[in-house]
Design a protein around this motif. Structure first.
Motif, short mmCIF file in Angstrom:
data_model
loop_
_atom_site.label_atom_id
_atom_site.label_comp_id
_atom_site.label_asym_id
_atom_site.label_seq_id
_atom_site.Cartn_x
_atom_site.Cartn_y
_atom_site.Cartn_z
N ALA A 125 0.83 -1.21 0.00
CA ALA A 125 0.00 0.00 0.00
C ALA A 125 0.85 1.25 0.00
O ALA A 125 0.55 2.23 -0.69
CB ALA A 125 -0.93 -0.01 1.22
N LYS A 126 1.94 1.24 0.75
CA LYS A 126 2.83 2.41 0.80
C LYS A 126 3.47 2.68 -0.56
O LYS A 126 3.54 3.82 -1.02
CB LYS A 126 3.90 2.18 1.87
N ASP A 127 3.92 1.63 -1.24
CA ASP A 127 4.59 1.82 -2.53
C ASP A 127 3.62 2.30 -3.60
O ASP A 127 3.95 3.20 -4.39
CB ASP A 127 5.25 0.51 -2.97
N VAL A 128 2.42 1.74 -3.64
CA VAL A 128 1.48 2.18 -4.67
C VAL A 128 1.00 3.60 -4.38
O VAL A 128 0.73 4.38 -5.32
CB VAL A 128 0.30 1.19 -4.79
N CYS A 129 0.92 4.00 -3.12
CA CYS A 129 0.54 5.38 -2.79
C CYS A 129 1.64 6.35 -3.22
O CYS A 129 1.36 7.46 -3.70
CB CYS A 129 0.26 5.53 -1.30
N THR A 130 2.90 5.96 -3.03
CA THR A 130 4.01 6.81 -3.49
C THR A 130 3.99 6.93 -5.01
O THR A 130 4.22 8.03 -5.56
CB THR A 130 5.35 6.21 -3.02
N PHE A 131 3.70 5.84 -5.71
CA PHE A 131 3.60 5.90 -7.16
C PHE A 131 2.45 6.79 -7.61
O PHE A 131 2.59 7.58 -8.56
CB PHE A 131 3.40 4.48 -7.71
N LEU A 132 1.32 6.73 -6.92
CA LEU A 132 0.18 7.57 -7.28
C LEU A 132 0.46 9.04 -6.98
O LEU A 132 -0.03 9.93 -7.68
CB LEU A 132 -1.06 7.10 -6.54
#
Length: 307
Positions: free
Chosen positions: A249-256
Motif C-alpha cells: 500500500a505504501k509503494d502504490v501510494c508513493t507511485f500515485l
C-alpha cells in the motif's frame, strides 16, 4: 424647519451654527448592570435557552449524518512530505509494479504515458521493454483497417475497458475511477488511499451490506464495491523487498503521488534555489529600505516665507 428659518432671516450660516449649539439631546445609556434583577434573569434565561437550542440542533445534525461510522485517515510520516524531501524513486518503481499487476486490471491511468517513467523509476531500455508487452490498437492502415502493434514510449497506459459502460458491467454497476490524479482528487491524499487499501474489516453489528459490497470505514458511506485488492505476499517485488500489505500500500501510494504530481521533485528543487537567492537579495533590500529610502520617506518639506 426652524434651522431653515434662521438661515433665511440672518442670511448667513453663523446663526445656524449658533442655533445648533442651543439644541440639547439626551443620550440613552443602558448597560447590563443598570437593569433590574428581573430583567437580568430574563436575559440570562434567553441566552441559556438559545445556546442550548443551538447545541441540540448541532447534536441532532451529527446524529442524523451518522458521522461516527466514518473514520478520517490518520497522518502518516511519508518520506516525501517534508518541505525539501524528494520522492522515494525505488518506492515509485515498486508502486508501478503493484499498479501493473494488481490495479491495472480495473483502474486506468489515461493521462500517464510510458515515456513518463524514463529517468524516474526505469531506464529507457526498461520502459521500451515494458511498453512492448502491450498490444496497442492503431490505424487505420493503407487498406483502412485497424491493426495492433507493440507499444511504444509515446503510447499512454492502455485502458482495462473499452468504455465506462463495459467497466460498470464488469464490476456490478460500480465504475472504477481513473487513478491518474486520484491522490489530489481525494481529501487526505496518500493518507486516504493508504487507509482505504488497508482498512477493510467486518461490518459492525446492525449493518447489512448487499451482495458484492464490502465494508470499509474510510470510504464515504462505508459500503464499497471494490473487493480488498491487496494482502500479504500478493506480489513479489523485483528488488526483494518483503511484500507485506502495508509495504504494498505504501509503494502504490508513493507511485500515485508521483503520477498526480510528476514535477514534485523539480518544484521543491526550484523552491530551494529561490530561498538561496532570496537569502542574498533580502539583506540588500533591507539596506536600501533602512538607509536609503527611509531618508527620502521621512523628510519634511517646510516653506519659510521671506521676511
Amino acid at each position: 424647519m426652524a434651522a431653515l428659518r434662521v438661515v433665511v432671516m440672518s442670511g448667513s450660516g453663523r446663526s445656524l451654527l449658533s442655533a445648533s449649539r442651543t439644541l440639547h439631546c439626551t443620550r440613552a445609556s443602558m448597560s447590563f448592570t443598570s437593569l433590574s434583577r428581573g430583567k437580568k434573569m430574563a436575559l440570562s434565561t434567553i441566552g441559556v435557552l438559545t445556546a442550548g437550542g443551538v447545541s441540540l440542533a448541532l447534536a441532532l445534525h451529527h446524529s442524523v449524518k451518522a458521522s461516527e461510522l466514518e473514520l478520517h485517515p490518520p497522518n502518516f510520516p511519508w518520506s516525501h512530505s517534508g518541505m525539501l524531501s524528494s520522492l522515494d524513486h525505488a518506492s515509485v518503481r515498486r508502486g508501478y509494479q503493484v499498479y501493473k499487476q494488481v490495479c491495472a486490471a480495473c483502474h486506468s491511468m489515461e493521462y500517464l504515458a510510458f515515456r513518463n517513467l524514463v529517468g524516474v523509476s526505469h531506464t529507457e531500455a526498461e520502459v521500451k521493454a515494458l511498453a512492448e508487452e502491450f498490444e496497442i490498437v492503431d490505424g487505420p492502415d493503407e487498406k483502412g483497417e485497424m491493426f495492433t502493434r507493440p507499444g511504444k514510449l509515446s503510447d499512454y497506459f492502455p485502458k482495462p475497458y473499452a468504455n465506462p459502460e463495459a467497466a460498470r458491467a464488469a464490476n456490478n454497476g460500480a465504475l472504477p475511477p481513473d487513478l491518474s490524479y486520484i491522490v489530489n482528487a481525494r481529501h487526505g491524499g496518500e493518507d486516504y488511499v493508504f487507509s482505504l487499501l488497508t482498512g477493510y474489516c467486518d461490518a459492525p453489528a446492525g449493518v447489512k451490506l448487499l451482495d458484492g459490497v464490502y465494508y470499509n470505514p474510510y470510504f464515504p458511506g462505508q459500503a464499497i464495491g471494490m473487493a480488498p485488492p491487496i494482502y500479504n505476499e500478493i506480489i513479489e517485488f523485483e528488488d526483494g523487498t518483503p511484500a507485506t500489505m502495508s509495504q504494498v500500500a505504501k509503494d502504490v501510494c508513493t507511485f500515485l503521488r508521483w503520477a498526480a504530481e510528476p514535477e514534485h521533485d523539480q518544484r521543491k528543487r526550484m523552491g530551494l534555489k529561490i530561498l538561496i537567492g532570496a537569502s542574498f537579495f533580502l539583506p540588500f533590500a533591507y539596506y536600501l529600505k533602512r538607509h536609503k529610502w527611509t531618508v527620502l520617506k521621512s523628510r519634511k518639506i517646510a516653506y519659510k516665507p521671506p521676511k
